[in-house]
Design a protein around this motif. Structure first.
Motif, PDB file in Angstrom:
ATOM      1  N   ILE A  22       3.633 -17.892   2.486  1.00 19.04           N
ATOM      2  CA  ILE A  22       2.482 -17.024   2.230  1.00 19.04           C
ATOM      3  C   ILE A  22       2.912 -15.810   1.421  1.00 19.04           C
ATOM      4  O   ILE A  22       4.103 -15.470   1.369  1.00 19.04           O
ATOM      5  CB  ILE A  22       1.827 -16.573   3.547  1.00 19.04           C
ATOM      6  N   SER A  23       1.929 -15.127   0.766  1.00 14.90           N
ATOM      7  CA  SER A  23       2.212 -13.910   0.015  1.00 14.90           C
ATOM      8  C   SER A  23       2.370 -12.747   0.983  1.00 14.90           C
ATOM      9  O   SER A  23       2.113 -12.866   2.179  1.00 14.90           O
ATOM     10  CB  SER A  23       1.080 -13.648  -0.968  1.00 14.90           C
ATOM     11  N   VAL A  24       2.788 -11.553   0.461  1.00 16.22           N
ATOM     12  CA  VAL A  24       3.014 -10.379   1.302  1.00 16.22           C
ATOM     13  C   VAL A  24       1.715  -9.951   1.976  1.00 16.22           C
ATOM     14  O   VAL A  24       0.659  -9.901   1.345  1.00 16.22           O
ATOM     15  CB  VAL A  24       3.610  -9.222   0.470  1.00 16.22           C
ATOM     16  N   THR A  25       1.779  -9.683   3.256  1.00 16.57           N
ATOM     17  CA  THR A  25       0.634  -9.168   4.017  1.00 16.57           C
ATOM     18  C   THR A  25       1.107  -7.956   4.823  1.00 16.57           C
ATOM     19  O   THR A  25       2.232  -7.931   5.320  1.00 16.57           O
ATOM     20  CB  THR A  25       0.059 -10.222   4.983  1.00 16.57           C
ATOM     21  N   VAL A  26       0.234  -6.960   4.929  1.00 12.42           N
ATOM     22  CA  VAL A  26       0.562  -5.724   5.648  1.00 12.42           C
ATOM     23  C   VAL A  26      -0.534  -5.464   6.675  1.00 12.42           C
ATOM     24  O   VAL A  26      -1.729  -5.599   6.375  1.00 12.42           O
ATOM     25  CB  VAL A  26       0.666  -4.526   4.682  1.00 12.42           C
ATOM     26  N   ARG A  56      10.013  -3.080  -1.116  1.00 13.35           N
ATOM     27  CA  ARG A  56      10.004  -1.617  -1.182  1.00 13.35           C
ATOM     28  C   ARG A  56       8.905  -1.104  -0.252  1.00 13.35           C
ATOM     29  O   ARG A  56       7.748  -1.524  -0.348  1.00 13.35           O
ATOM     30  CB  ARG A  56       9.747  -1.162  -2.619  1.00 13.35           C
ATOM     31  N   ILE A  57       9.271  -0.168   0.638  1.00 15.19           N
ATOM     32  CA  ILE A  57       8.332   0.399   1.614  1.00 15.19           C
ATOM     33  C   ILE A  57       8.119   1.875   1.299  1.00 15.19           C
ATOM     34  O   ILE A  57       9.088   2.621   1.115  1.00 15.19           O
ATOM     35  CB  ILE A  57       8.862   0.239   3.049  1.00 15.19           C
ATOM     36  N   GLU A 106       2.579   1.274   2.336  1.00 13.67           N
ATOM     37  CA  GLU A 106       2.518   0.383   1.171  1.00 13.67           C
ATOM     38  C   GLU A 106       3.799  -0.440   1.091  1.00 13.67           C
ATOM     39  O   GLU A 106       4.910   0.105   1.194  1.00 13.67           O
ATOM     40  CB  GLU A 106       2.349   1.192  -0.112  1.00 13.67           C
ATOM     41  N   VAL A 107       3.638  -1.722   0.886  1.00 14.19           N
ATOM     42  CA  VAL A 107       4.776  -2.644   0.768  1.00 14.19           C
ATOM     43  C   VAL A 107       4.669  -3.377  -0.559  1.00 14.19           C
ATOM     44  O   VAL A 107       3.633  -3.980  -0.860  1.00 14.19           O
ATOM     45  CB  VAL A 107       4.811  -3.654   1.931  1.00 14.19           C
ATOM     46  N   THR A 108       5.741  -3.334  -1.354  1.00 13.11           N
ATOM     47  CA  THR A 108       5.781  -3.999  -2.657  1.00 13.11           C
ATOM     48  C   THR A 108       6.839  -5.097  -2.618  1.00 13.11           C
ATOM     49  O   THR A 108       8.011  -4.825  -2.314  1.00 13.11           O
ATOM     50  CB  THR A 108       6.103  -3.008  -3.780  1.00 13.11           C
TER      51      THR A 108
END
Length: 296
Positions: A22-26, A56-57, A106-108
């Motif tokens: 899955i893609s990034v989830t926050v 990156r956070i 934010e998470v990149t």
């Protein structure tokens, strides 16, 4: 012997089309955080990535301008030395009212299909009441309208206010037999027309349900009658007399110098009258005979 259930072709196609990653989830376990002043606040942030192993956070706080809380692996500004990070979750120590606000986690993840994800956490720091500032006039004339003010600017949630006269609570209800009104939200106590019975000691109490209520020191309000001050009356009389005398002198001086138009007109008329009297021919016929004989 039992038969295997028939294979569902549509279900098989669905399984084949779903990717294994899955893609990034926050996300956050607590989007709204309420803590007391001078305690610790935990701002939860959790994430999952597709491929990125070192995302990156960043943490930001929204205000007039959005500012960084955590950037490039370290805390910034006032958060330095009093904040810690566990994964993407932040713990703030010894929070104050200034820390209240909306925070962004934010998470990149550059290597994921979806590169960016964020979540918001709202922090409210609860502050108990402080002793409010009170304004009570010392002396008031009977029959005049008066306002008493009370304010606690530091408590959160905002305080509500009560007024006491001689340590007895004043009613907030609008009753026909009372000559005042009390607004518990603004802390303003209004008198339409004060009387002798309104004299006494007044104090205000602030409360918001977080800590114990706090009061300002009692202040005495005195009601006086209207009295003529003899010194003031004499001073006004002397001033008025001097003013009239000055005006009279100024008018006389103006007329003497001919500065005043009305005075110039009066002077001109008087001069013309004198000239007419001087050159008026005599009416007595004996005067003509005497003059004629003199000429001969």
């Amino acid at each position: 012997m039992s038969r295997a259930p028939p294979l569902n072709l549509s279900a098989l196609l669905t399984l084949l089309l779903i990717p294994s990653t899955i893609s990034v989830t926050v996300s956050t376990s607590k989007p709204k955080v309420e803590v007391h002043e001078n305690t610790n606040a935990v701002l939860s942030c959790e994430f999952r990535t597709e491929k990125e192993t070192n995302p990156r956070i960043e943490w930001k706080k929204k205000g007039k301008d959005t500012s960084y809380v955590y950037f490039d692996g370290e805390f910034t500004g006032s958060f330095k030395g009093r904040a810690s990070m566990d994964g993407a979750t932040v713990t703030l120590r010894g929070v104050t009212q200034k820390d209240s606000g909306v925070y962004y986690c934010e998470v990149t993840a550059k290597h994921d299909k979806t590169h960016f994800g964020e979540v918001t956490v709202t922090l409210s720091v609860l502050v108990p009441p402080h002793a409010p500032s009170c304004h009570v006039p010392e002396t008031v004339m009977r029959g005049s309208a008066v306002e008493l003010h009370c304010k606690d600017k530091l408590s959160f949630p905002p305080a509500t206010y009560s007024w006491y006269k001689d340590n007895k609570p004043l009613s907030t209800a609008h009753l026909p037999d009372i000559n005042y009104s009390l607004d518990p939200k603004t802390g303003t106590l209004k008198f339409k027309s004060v009387s002798k019975s309104d004299a006494g000691q007044y104090r205000c109490e602030a409360s918001n349900g977080i800590g114990a209520p706090k009061s300002c020191a009692g202040q005495h309000m005195k009601i006086t009658e209207f009295e003529l001050n003899l010194t003031l009356v004499i001073a006004v009389g002397v001033g008025a007399a001097l003013f009239l005398l000055s005006c009279s002198l100024a008018i006389c001086l103006c007329c003497r110098r001919g500065c005043c138009r009305c005075c110039r007109k009066d002077k001109k008329k008087g001069k013309q009258k004198r000239n007419m009297t001087k050159h008026r021919p005599p009416t007595d016929p004996r005067h003509y005979r005497h003059t004629k004989s003199f000429m001969i």
